[in-house]
Design an enzyme around this catalytic site. Structure first.
Site, PDB file in Angstrom:
ATOM      1  N   ASP A 193      40.853  44.307  36.268  1.00 52.70           N
ATOM      2  CA  ASP A 193      41.718  43.957  37.388  1.00 52.70           C
ATOM      3  C   ASP A 193      43.185  44.136  36.992  1.00 52.70           C
ATOM      4  OD1 ASP A 193      41.978  42.520  40.024  1.00 52.70           O
ATOM      5  OD2 ASP A 193      43.093  41.123  38.770  1.00 52.70           O
ATOM      6  N   GLU A 247      41.424  48.999  37.939  1.00 55.93           N
ATOM      7  CA  GLU A 247      42.377  49.077  39.052  1.00 55.93           C
ATOM      8  C   GLU A 247      43.722  49.518  38.487  1.00 55.93           C
ATOM      9  OE1 GLU A 247      44.087  46.084  42.495  1.00 55.93           O
ATOM     10  OE2 GLU A 247      43.786  45.307  40.482  1.00 55.93           O
TER      11      GLU A 247
HETATM   12  C1  GLC Z   1      43.589  42.391  42.081  1.00 55.99           C
HETATM   13  C2  GLC Z   1      42.442  42.083  43.008  1.00 55.99           C
HETATM   14  C3  GLC Z   1      42.973  41.349  44.198  1.00 55.99           C
HETATM   15  C4  GLC Z   1      43.658  40.085  43.738  1.00 55.99           C
HETATM   16  C5  GLC Z   1      44.713  40.384  42.694  1.00 55.99           C
HETATM   17  C6  GLC Z   1      45.223  39.155  42.042  1.00 55.99           C
HETATM   18  O1  GLC Z   1      44.506  43.242  42.655  1.00 55.99           O
HETATM   19  O2  GLC Z   1      41.796  43.282  43.364  1.00 55.99           O
HETATM   20  O3  GLC Z   1      41.942  41.050  45.099  1.00 55.99           O
HETATM   21  O4  GLC Z   1      44.253  39.438  44.821  1.00 55.99           O
HETATM   22  O5  GLC Z   1      44.177  41.192  41.660  1.00 55.99           O
HETATM   23  O6  GLC Z   1      44.243  38.554  41.287  1.00 55.99           O
END
Ligand code: GLC
Length: 540
Positions: free
Chosen positions: A206, A268
């Site tokens: 993430d 991500e």
């Molecule tokens: C990432 C997740 C998202 C979340 C963010 C903060 O971007 O995909 O859903 O809100 O992290 O944790």
């Protein structure tokens, strides 16, 4: 790109990967929230669809202020979802069906409720004092820099016990860990090993691009394109995002993954397509798959799609394996953007491009955004930054398994509402052998069956007359993919011979393709053999 370009074949190159937001997949106990037991009861469906791996959004103990991306204990299962025993049962049951499991790894921040933060925030002399990003107030007494939280307001929060500020990229309740501290790195490696030892097949990292922030805490400059954008986007986050040192952290995480055989690290990544390449690594490997949303962001039009595909393939290193996503828990449903009929063409595109396809639960039935009344909003982003149409709840609504009021998702009150009236559902589409779901299943099967679609080289053709076209090539086998992106019939002009392998309408198998022009119906795509052992070399 040649057919030889892709020579190694780990499982994640052939799998179709399916993202599940567990809370919305299947409830087993009537509390209105999906859980591990519910997922276990739906493994048959995943198997039937041909899914090769599941990616689960966070399932760890969490106060759930941000869909579980606020973790209070990395090595446990949230009681609302089940227990570690149930997790082990899930993993065993998935593996028994040949389905892999990847978990969300959230290394950038914890919840304020995590024991690490409780200790770190208790005193500047605590054993974990440097585990988070702490800084003294500016001379004015205000926050140490102008950095903004992605969820609105300053990214700095005052802590009276330490008489210092801590930094949070997201919610105030999601403090950022200090990745410059080797003890934090070690703790996160231990977390990964905890799950890898249990047998998980990898992680989706993430917010991987924000792990390191500028050491000097330099102010971010204003964003020249801020007009109309929500307040968090009014700065260009050069000193908080995508810092060079972040890559060392990703390399470190990859080393942990690589100490286990056959695991996947995807992640991500923020930013534009032209930055995606360096997340693969150069020399030291980083992510196997930096997640790519180019298809989702492109305009639904042949030339725009072709340009987006080309820009992405050009932006990744030569030996890098591509990856394509058409949805996600943060992304607006693509069926709402392009339309139901166009989803069939998108499905064919996704499953025929070179690289690993990802879909998000419900994409396979053409799920659209579910309207959420203001008093039912759960997304913290929407609560804090309302009015920009960026609420993420419409895509997080529970899965629709059938046409009953609660969609077969729960016997209780669902945590987020389902849509009223007619909406696509799994049961109905499973009964219809021409449904979108049937098409996804057939395409996943076709990709599994034909090495040319999985591993073959990609050769773009000139898209014209609204038809997006390319070839996949493996040895003597050549496949043509021609996709009509409009609702009107179109002719695709070519020279050659061919035979249809599959149409998005699922109704013209083995039909010979005439030389000179292929007629495509509105929103029709075809995959055709244009050269194989039976055909010889085509003339395109
Ligand atoms: C990432 C997740 C998202 C979340 C963010 C903060 O971007 O995909 O859903 O809100 O992290 O944790």
């Amino acid at each position: 790109m040649t057919a030889e370009r892709y020579c190694e074949h780990p499982w994640w190159k052939s799998a179709a990967i399916y993202e599940i937001a567990l809370i919305s997949f299947q409830d087993s106990n009537g509390d209105g929230k999906g859980d591990l037991a519910g997922l276990i009861s739906r493994i048959d469906y995943l198997k039937w669809l041909g899914i090769g791996a599941v990616w689960l959004t966070p399932i760890y103990k969490s106060p759930f202020r941000d869909l579980g991306y606020d973790i209070s204990d990395y090595c446990s299962i949230d009681p609302a979802f089940g227990s570690l025993d149930e997790f082990d049962r899930l993993l065993e049951a998935l593996h028994a069906e040949g389905i892999r499991l990847i978990l969300d790894l959230v290394p950038n921040h914890t919840a304020i409720d995590h024991a690490w933060f409780v200790e770190s925030s208790s005193s500047p002399n605590s054993a974990k004092a440097d585990w988070y990003i702490w800084a003294d107030a500016a001379e004015s007494g205000g926050p140490p820099s102008n950095w903004l939280s992605r969820f609105g307001g300053s990214g700095w929060e005052w802590c009276e016990a330490r008489r210092q500020y801590y930094y949070h990229s997201f919610l105030v309740e999601q403090p950022d860990l200090n990745w410059r501290n080797p003890e934090v790195q070690k703790a996160m490696a231990d977390v990964m090993r905890f799950w890898l030892d249990r047998g998980v097949d990898g992680f989706r990292v993430d917010a991987s691009a924000v792990l390191i922030k500028d050491e000097l805490l330099r102010d971010n400059p204003p964003n020249p394109q801020a007009k109309g954008k929500p307040p968090p986007q009014r700065q260009t986050p050069v000193f908080t995002d995508d810092r060079k040192e972040t890559m060392n952290c990703i390399e470190f995480i990859r080393e942990v993954i690589d100490s286990y055989p056959d695991r996947l690290l995807c992640g991500e990544v923020q930013g534009k397509t032209d930055r995606i390449g360096h997340f693969y690594g150069d020399g030291r490997p980083r992510l196997h798959l930096p997640l790519n949303f180019a298809l989702l962001d492109a305009q639904w039009q042949a030339l725009s799609l072709q340009a987006a595909i080309d820009a992405y393939l050009n932006a990744i290193p030569d030996k890098a394996w591509p990856v394509w996503l058409i949805g996600g828990h943060d992304k607006q449903r693509i069926a709402s953007k392009i339309g139901t009929a166009q989803m069939r063409v998108l499905a064919m595109l996704l499953m025929t491009l070179p690289g690993t396809p990802f879909l998000y639960m419900g994409d396979e039935i053409g799920r659209k955004r579910v309207p959420i009344a203001p008093d039912r909003v759960r997304d913290p982003f929407e609560r804090l930054v309302p009015g920009y149409g960026l609420c993420r709840d419409p895509e997080r609504a529970p899965m629709r398994w059938d046409d009953s009021e609660s969609g077969g998702f729960t016997t209780g009150g669902p945590w987020l509402p389902l849509e009223r009236g007619e909406a696509p559902n799994v049961a109905e589409q499973q009964r219809d052998d021409r449904s979108l779901l049937a098409l996804f299943r057939a395409l996943i099967g076709l990709r599994r069956e034909h090495a040319c679609l999985r591993e073959g080289g990609y050769a773009p053709l000139r898209s014209r007359d609204d038809v997006l076209a390319f070839k996949r090539v493996a040895g003597a086998t050549e496949m043509l993919v021609a996709l009509n992106t409009t609702s009107e019939p179109r002719k695709w002009h070519w020279r050659g011979r061919g035979r249809v392998l599959m149409s998005t309408h699922l109704d013209r198998p083995r039909e010979p393709l005439p030389d000179a022009a292929i007629l495509l119906r509105g929103n029709e795509g075809v995959i055709a053999f244009i050269s194989d052992d039976n055909f010889g070399t085509p003339n395109l």
